[in-house]
Design a protein around this motif. Structure first.
Motif, mmCIF file in Angstrom:
data_model
loop_
_atom_site.group_PDB
_atom_site.id
_atom_site.type_symbol
_atom_site.label_atom_id
_atom_site.label_comp_id
_atom_site.label_asym_id
_atom_site.label_seq_id
_atom_site.Cartn_x
_atom_site.Cartn_y
_atom_site.Cartn_z
ATOM 1 N N VAL A 191 0.857 -1.175 0.000
ATOM 2 C CA VAL A 191 0.000 0.000 0.000
ATOM 3 C C VAL A 191 0.900 1.233 0.000
ATOM 4 C CG1 VAL A 191 -1.746 1.308 1.298
ATOM 5 C CG2 VAL A 191 -1.766 -1.202 1.355
ATOM 6 N N THR A 192 0.635 2.168 -0.905
ATOM 7 C CA THR A 192 1.319 3.463 -0.867
ATOM 8 C C THR A 192 0.282 4.489 -0.454
ATOM 9 O OG1 THR A 192 2.838 2.808 -2.624
ATOM 10 C CG2 THR A 192 2.642 5.163 -2.180
ATOM 11 N N MET A 193 0.508 5.120 0.702
ATOM 12 C CA MET A 193 -0.439 6.076 1.260
ATOM 13 C C MET A 193 0.142 7.482 1.188
ATOM 14 S SD MET A 193 -1.887 6.476 5.133
ATOM 15 C CE MET A 193 -0.311 7.078 5.695
ATOM 16 N N TYR A 194 -0.615 8.376 0.559
ATOM 17 C CA TYR A 194 -0.231 9.786 0.467
ATOM 18 C C TYR A 194 -0.995 10.544 1.541
ATOM 19 C CZ TYR A 194 1.587 8.208 -3.962
ATOM 20 O OH TYR A 194 2.282 7.514 -4.926
ATOM 21 N N LYS A 195 -0.277 11.354 2.323
ATOM 22 C CA LYS A 195 -0.904 12.060 3.440
ATOM 23 C C LYS A 195 -0.287 13.437 3.620
ATOM 24 C CE LYS A 195 2.243 10.659 7.076
ATOM 25 N NZ LYS A 195 2.310 10.315 8.469
ATOM 26 N N LYS A 211 3.696 2.011 2.778
ATOM 27 C CA LYS A 211 4.688 3.060 2.570
ATOM 28 C C LYS A 211 3.956 4.385 2.701
ATOM 29 C CE LYS A 211 7.632 5.104 -0.971
ATOM 30 N NZ LYS A 211 7.995 5.050 -2.398
ATOM 31 N N GLU A 212 4.400 5.247 3.614
ATOM 32 C CA GLU A 212 3.774 6.547 3.833
ATOM 33 C C GLU A 212 4.547 7.617 3.075
ATOM 34 O OE1 GLU A 212 2.619 7.403 7.945
ATOM 35 O OE2 GLU A 212 3.035 5.295 8.416
ATOM 36 N N VAL A 213 3.831 8.409 2.277
ATOM 37 C CA VAL A 213 4.433 9.488 1.504
ATOM 38 C C VAL A 213 3.790 10.793 1.950
ATOM 39 C CG1 VAL A 213 4.834 10.440 -0.794
ATOM 40 C CG2 VAL A 213 4.796 7.943 -0.462
#
Length: 152
Positions: free
Chosen positions: A33-37, A59-61
């Motif tokens: 999971v790539t999470m944009y925040k 993965k937090e972006v």
């Protein structure tokens, strides 16, 4: 093995091979999971922890350009929330429970993704001392179609 190079217990060899095929990849890695925040959002990290606890690799972006991320992902404005994630070719907007994400990945519906619009109290990452509210997870497609995927 015996002297001829053959296994003494061929059924055990077959069982071991089958176990490696059936269980090896599942235990090796979770769905990515790539999470944009927004860099200043705390509840997004709590949702990421919920997803990790459910076997996903997150993965937090951090980005201050969330409006552009949502627009590029095709998230309808009315379904927006605080973070946007990509997983298995789908979009997950906001505090969607991991079980709903897993169901979507298992069923592979013809949708763009799922959203838990707003920031529902009691949803994953939004837990607290206050009473949880009822909320819906909405499936959305690229044509403007929407349908209730789950109720919580």
């Amino acid at each position: 093995m015996n002297r001829s190079g053959r296994a003494r217990h061929p059924l055990l060899a077959v069982a071991a091979l089958a176990a490696g095929i059936a269980f090896g990849p599942a235990l090796a890695a979770g769905e990515e999971v790539t999470m944009y925040k927004d860099p200043n959002c705390g509840c997004c990290g709590k949702w990421a922890e919920h997803m990790r606890a459910s076997g996903f690799v997150v993965k937090e972006v951090a980005t201050s350009a969330m409006a552009g991320v949502k627009r590029e992902a095709g998230v309808p404005q009315a379904l927006g929330s605080c973070h946007t994630a990509k997983v298995g070719g789908y979009i997950v907007e906001g505090h969607v429970p991991a079980a709903d994400v897993r169901r979507m990945l298992d069923e592979r519906p013809a949708i763009v993704g799922l959203s838990a619009p707003g920031m529902p109290l009691g949803s994953p990452g939004m837990e607290g001392p206050y009473p949880a509210e009822r909320y819906e997870v909405i499936a959305f497609d690229g044509e403007g179609g929407q349908a209730v995927f789950a109720r919580h």
